[in-house]
Design a protein around this motif. Structure first.
Motif, PDB file in Angstrom:
ATOM      1  N   ASN A 137       0.839  -1.198   0.000  1.00 36.60           N
ATOM      2  CA  ASN A 137       0.000   0.000   0.000  1.00 36.60           C
ATOM      3  C   ASN A 137       0.878   1.253   0.000  1.00 36.60           C
ATOM      4  O   ASN A 137       0.741   2.147   0.845  1.00 36.60           O
ATOM      5  N   ALA A 138       1.798   1.290  -0.947  1.00 34.71           N
ATOM      6  CA  ALA A 138       2.744   2.399  -1.041  1.00 34.71           C
ATOM      7  C   ALA A 138       2.003   3.712  -1.263  1.00 34.71           C
ATOM      8  O   ALA A 138       0.934   3.756  -1.877  1.00 34.71           O
ATOM      9  N   GLY A 139       2.617   4.775  -0.777  1.00 35.15           N
ATOM     10  CA  GLY A 139       1.995   6.084  -0.936  1.00 35.15           C
ATOM     11  C   GLY A 139       3.015   7.197  -0.914  1.00 35.15           C
ATOM     12  O   GLY A 139       4.165   7.011  -0.513  1.00 35.15           O
ATOM     13  N   ALA A 140       2.589   8.360  -1.367  1.00 37.83           N
ATOM     14  CA  ALA A 140       3.417   9.562  -1.363  1.00 37.83           C
ATOM     15  C   ALA A 140       2.522  10.747  -1.689  1.00 37.83           C
ATOM     16  O   ALA A 140       1.516  10.605  -2.383  1.00 37.83           O
ATOM     17  N   TYR A 141       2.894  11.894  -1.143  1.00 33.37           N
ATOM     18  CA  TYR A 141       2.223  13.150  -1.489  1.00 33.37           C
ATOM     19  C   TYR A 141       0.707  13.085  -1.279  1.00 33.37           C
ATOM     20  O   TYR A 141      -0.087  13.527  -2.099  1.00 33.37           O
ATOM     21  N   GLY A 142       0.332  12.450  -0.149  1.00 32.13           N
ATOM     22  CA  GLY A 142      -1.063  12.467   0.263  1.00 32.13           C
ATOM     23  C   GLY A 142      -1.963  11.410  -0.336  1.00 32.13           C
ATOM     24  O   GLY A 142      -3.176  11.400  -0.058  1.00 32.13           O
ATOM     25  N   ARG A 143      -1.397  10.516  -1.150  1.00 28.83           N
ATOM     26  CA  ARG A 143      -2.212   9.465  -1.768  1.00 28.83           C
ATOM     27  C   ARG A 143      -1.552   8.104  -1.539  1.00 28.83           C
ATOM     28  O   ARG A 143      -0.342   8.018  -1.327  1.00 28.83           O
ATOM     29  N   GLU A 144      -2.371   7.034  -1.594  1.00 23.69           N
ATOM     30  CA  GLU A 144      -1.882   5.673  -1.427  1.00 23.69           C
ATOM     31  C   GLU A 144      -2.502   4.778  -2.492  1.00 23.69           C
ATOM     32  O   GLU A 144      -3.481   5.154  -3.144  1.00 23.69           O
ATOM     33  N   MET A 145      -1.956   3.569  -2.630  1.00 20.26           N
ATOM     34  CA  MET A 145      -2.504   2.630  -3.613  1.00 20.26           C
ATOM     35  C   MET A 145      -3.973   2.332  -3.342  1.00 20.26           C
ATOM     36  O   MET A 145      -4.752   2.126  -4.281  1.00 20.26           O
ATOM     37  N   CYS A 146      -4.366   2.318  -2.068  1.00 28.06           N
ATOM     38  CA  CYS A 146      -5.761   2.016  -1.749  1.00 28.06           C
ATOM     39  C   CYS A 146      -6.724   3.053  -2.339  1.00 28.06           C
ATOM     40  O   CYS A 146      -7.922   2.779  -2.472  1.00 28.06           O
ATOM     41  N   ASP A 147      -6.213   4.229  -2.711  1.00 28.75           N
ATOM     42  CA  ASP A 147      -7.053   5.272  -3.300  1.00 28.75           C
ATOM     43  C   ASP A 147      -7.337   5.035  -4.778  1.00 28.75           C
ATOM     44  O   ASP A 147      -8.277   5.638  -5.329  1.00 28.75           O
ATOM     45  N   ILE A 148      -6.529   4.197  -5.432  1.00 28.34           N
ATOM     46  CA  ILE A 148      -6.685   4.022  -6.881  1.00 28.34           C
ATOM     47  C   ILE A 148      -6.840   2.562  -7.301  1.00 28.34           C
ATOM     48  O   ILE A 148      -7.209   2.285  -8.443  1.00 28.34           O
ATOM     49  N   LEU A 149      -6.576   1.614  -6.401  1.00 29.29           N
ATOM     50  CA  LEU A 149      -6.642   0.203  -6.783  1.00 29.29           C
ATOM     51  C   LEU A 149      -8.079  -0.277  -6.899  1.00 29.29           C
ATOM     52  O   LEU A 149      -8.891  -0.035  -6.005  1.00 29.29           O
ATOM     53  N   GLU A 150      -8.388  -0.950  -7.999  1.00 33.60           N
ATOM     54  CA  GLU A 150      -9.668  -1.655  -8.134  1.00 33.60           C
ATOM     55  C   GLU A 150      -9.508  -3.112  -7.737  1.00 33.60           C
ATOM     56  O   GLU A 150     -10.305  -3.661  -6.988  1.00 33.60           O
ATOM     57  N   SER A 151      -8.454  -3.743  -8.268  1.00 29.26           N
ATOM     58  CA  SER A 151      -8.206  -5.148  -7.959  1.00 29.26           C
ATOM     59  C   SER A 151      -6.777  -5.494  -8.351  1.00 29.26           C
ATOM     60  O   SER A 151      -6.129  -4.774  -9.111  1.00 29.26           O
ATOM     61  N   ALA A 152      -6.297  -6.607  -7.807  1.00 29.45           N
ATOM     62  CA  ALA A 152      -4.964  -7.105  -8.150  1.00 29.45           C
ATOM     63  C   ALA A 152      -5.059  -8.585  -8.475  1.00 29.45           C
ATOM     64  O   ALA A 152      -5.813  -9.335  -7.832  1.00 29.45           O
ATOM     65  N   ASP A 153      -4.316  -9.012  -9.483  1.00 31.08           N
ATOM     66  CA  ASP A 153      -4.186 -10.432  -9.796  1.00 31.08           C
ATOM     67  C   ASP A 153      -2.927 -10.955  -9.117  1.00 31.08           C
ATOM     68  O   ASP A 153      -1.847 -10.358  -9.258  1.00 31.08           O
ATOM     69  N   ILE A 154      -3.072 -12.035  -8.377  1.00 31.62           N
ATOM     70  CA  ILE A 154      -1.932 -12.627  -7.693  1.00 31.62           C
ATOM     71  C   ILE A 154      -1.848 -14.116  -8.015  1.00 31.62           C
ATOM     72  O   ILE A 154      -2.854 -14.746  -8.341  1.00 31.62           O
ATOM     73  N   VAL A 155      -0.629 -14.637  -7.965  1.00 28.37           N
ATOM     74  CA  VAL A 155      -0.433 -16.082  -8.049  1.00 28.37           C
ATOM     75  C   VAL A 155      -0.074 -16.557  -6.653  1.00 28.37           C
ATOM     76  O   VAL A 155       0.906 -16.104  -6.058  1.00 28.37           O
ATOM     77  N   LEU A 156      -0.898 -17.441  -6.111  1.00 28.69           N
ATOM     78  CA  LEU A 156      -0.680 -17.966  -4.780  1.00 28.69           C
ATOM     79  C   LEU A 156       0.481 -18.957  -4.776  1.00 28.69           C
ATOM     80  O   LEU A 156       0.928 -19.432  -5.832  1.00 28.69           O
ATOM     81  N   ARG A 157       0.957 -19.294  -3.594  1.00 33.24           N
ATOM     82  CA  ARG A 157       2.076 -20.236  -3.477  1.00 33.24           C
ATOM     83  C   ARG A 157       1.736 -21.594  -4.084  1.00 33.24           C
ATOM     84  O   ARG A 157       2.623 -22.337  -4.500  1.00 33.24           O
ATOM     85  N   THR A 158       0.447 -21.894  -4.185  1.00 29.86           N
ATOM     86  CA  THR A 158      -0.014 -23.149  -4.781  1.00 29.86           C
ATOM     87  C   THR A 158      -0.016 -23.104  -6.304  1.00 29.86           C
ATOM     88  O   THR A 158      -0.262 -24.121  -6.954  1.00 29.86           O
ATOM     89  N   GLY A 159       0.207 -21.919  -6.893  1.00 28.74           N
ATOM     90  CA  GLY A 159       0.145 -21.756  -8.339  1.00 28.74           C
ATOM     91  C   GLY A 159      -1.183 -21.248  -8.841  1.00 28.74           C
ATOM     92  O   GLY A 159      -1.341 -20.948 -10.023  1.00 28.74           O
ATOM     93  N   GLU A 160      -2.168 -21.099  -7.948  1.00 29.90           N
ATOM     94  CA  GLU A 160      -3.489 -20.624  -8.353  1.00 29.90           C
ATOM     95  C   GLU A 160      -3.445 -19.135  -8.657  1.00 29.90           C
ATOM     96  O   GLU A 160      -2.884 -18.342  -7.893  1.00 29.90           O
ATOM     97  N   LEU A 161      -4.056 -18.747  -9.796  1.00 33.60           N
ATOM     98  CA  LEU A 161      -4.190 -17.336 -10.163  1.00 33.60           C
ATOM     99  C   LEU A 161      -5.513 -16.826  -9.608  1.00 33.60           C
ATOM    100  O   LEU A 161      -6.566 -17.414  -9.844  1.00 33.60           O
TER     101      LEU A 161
END
Length: 298
Positions: free
Chosen positions: A134-158
């Motif tokens: 949730n990096a941020g700078a200059y009064g804004r953070e990722m939570c302010d602009i993120l809709e969704s993220a795709d991740i690959v779990l340790r099991t390989g599941e997307l």
């Protein structure tokens, strides 16, 4: 560090005892037992699915905000290359590969008159790292602009994780250990490209003037405690310019540690702990690390 591990077949690149110091901003730290650079998402999924679940994995971005300890990292370090660096604009939405630098996403938003993402100009790492912390700078953070993220779990599941399930707090997400962010969908507002460009220039100029960007550093060292500025607490505790070995608290910006040339990761981490100790003694405030510290201590 022994490189004897049983690893799956891959279409990507595997390097044993891979030096990591050259890949991080501080230019310190030991090697990875294995460094894996996947060919694409399918390759990453297959590799993680087939990898012994007892073997630890750790994703590496641009190496900012990071201390790799001198003993290196056991298991597999995953570094996402060009295949994960693409950015596409669609209306007010950007879809960014996790390997794309924050500044590239800001520039793409500017070119498509998408406002609200200018702060990414001040994020020195990748989109993947920014999503995770949730990096941020200059009064804004990722939570302010993120809709969704795709991740690959340790099991390989997307898996697609919407904003509501990210568990975001200040510089923290609830993403599980071993999960690798592979892309993110960001949303801004309609804006004017010239105004966006001017704000990005202001951010760039301010960073250049106030931060030791042309040194071997790791970015902001400590989180800002509630009601305080970390740099001010460090300064008031008399730590500006403090050194241990070849590690120094920046005289330009007290919330930055720098490698004067011959520092080890032990020097840098010890300096950070000494700063925390002095701030605690002076003000009673407990500074928390923002820089991530990973790996084995020699």
């Amino acid at each position: 560090m022994s490189a004897v591990l049983s690893l799956p077949e891959t279409r990507g690149k595997l390097t044993a005892d891979a030096p990591l110091a050259k890949l991080v901003w501080f230019k310190t730290g030991g090697p990875a037992q294995w460094l894996f650079e996947p060919k694409d998402i399918d390759d990453l999924q297959q590799f993680l699915r087939d990898l012994d679940p007892e073997i630890a994995v750790w994703p590496l971005g641009l190496g900012s905000n990071l201390i790799i300890r001198d003993g290196g990292i056991k298991g597999v370090v995953i570094r996402l290359g060009k295949a994960f660096g693409g950015i596409k604009a669609d209306g007010l939405t950007l879809t960014c590969g996790a390997g794309a630098p924050g500044i590239s996403a800001a520039s793409m938003a500017r070119d498509h008159a998408i406002a609200g993402m200018e702060f990414l100009r001040g994020i020195p790492g990748t989109i993947g790292g920014a999503v995770r912390m949730n990096a941020g700078a200059y009064g804004r953070e990722m939570c302010d602009i993120l809709e969704s993220a795709d991740i690959v779990l340790r099991t390989g599941e997307l898996k697609t994780i919407p904003l509501a399930e990210m568990g975001y707090t200040y510089r923290h997400s609830a993403l599980p250990d071993g999960a690798v962010v592979v892309s993110a969908k960001l949303r801004g507002q309609s804006g004017d490209s010239e105004i966006i460009a001017a704000e990005m220039k202001r951010i760039g100029d301010e960073r250049e003037a106030s931060q030791p960007l042309r040194t071997k550093t790791g970015g902001s060292t400590f989180k800002n405690p509630d009601g305080y500025k970390a740099w001010q607490l460090v300064d008031e505790a008399g730590c500006r310019g403090l050194t241990i070995g070849q590690a120094q608290v920046s005289e330009k910006h007290c919330n930055f540690l720098i490698n004067l040339g011959g520092a080890t990761s032990v020097d840098i981490e010890a300096l950070g702990e000494e700063v925390r100790k002095r701030v605690r003694a002076h003000s009673g405030v407990e500074l928390q690390w923002e820089i991530q510290r990973v790996g084995e201590i020699l």
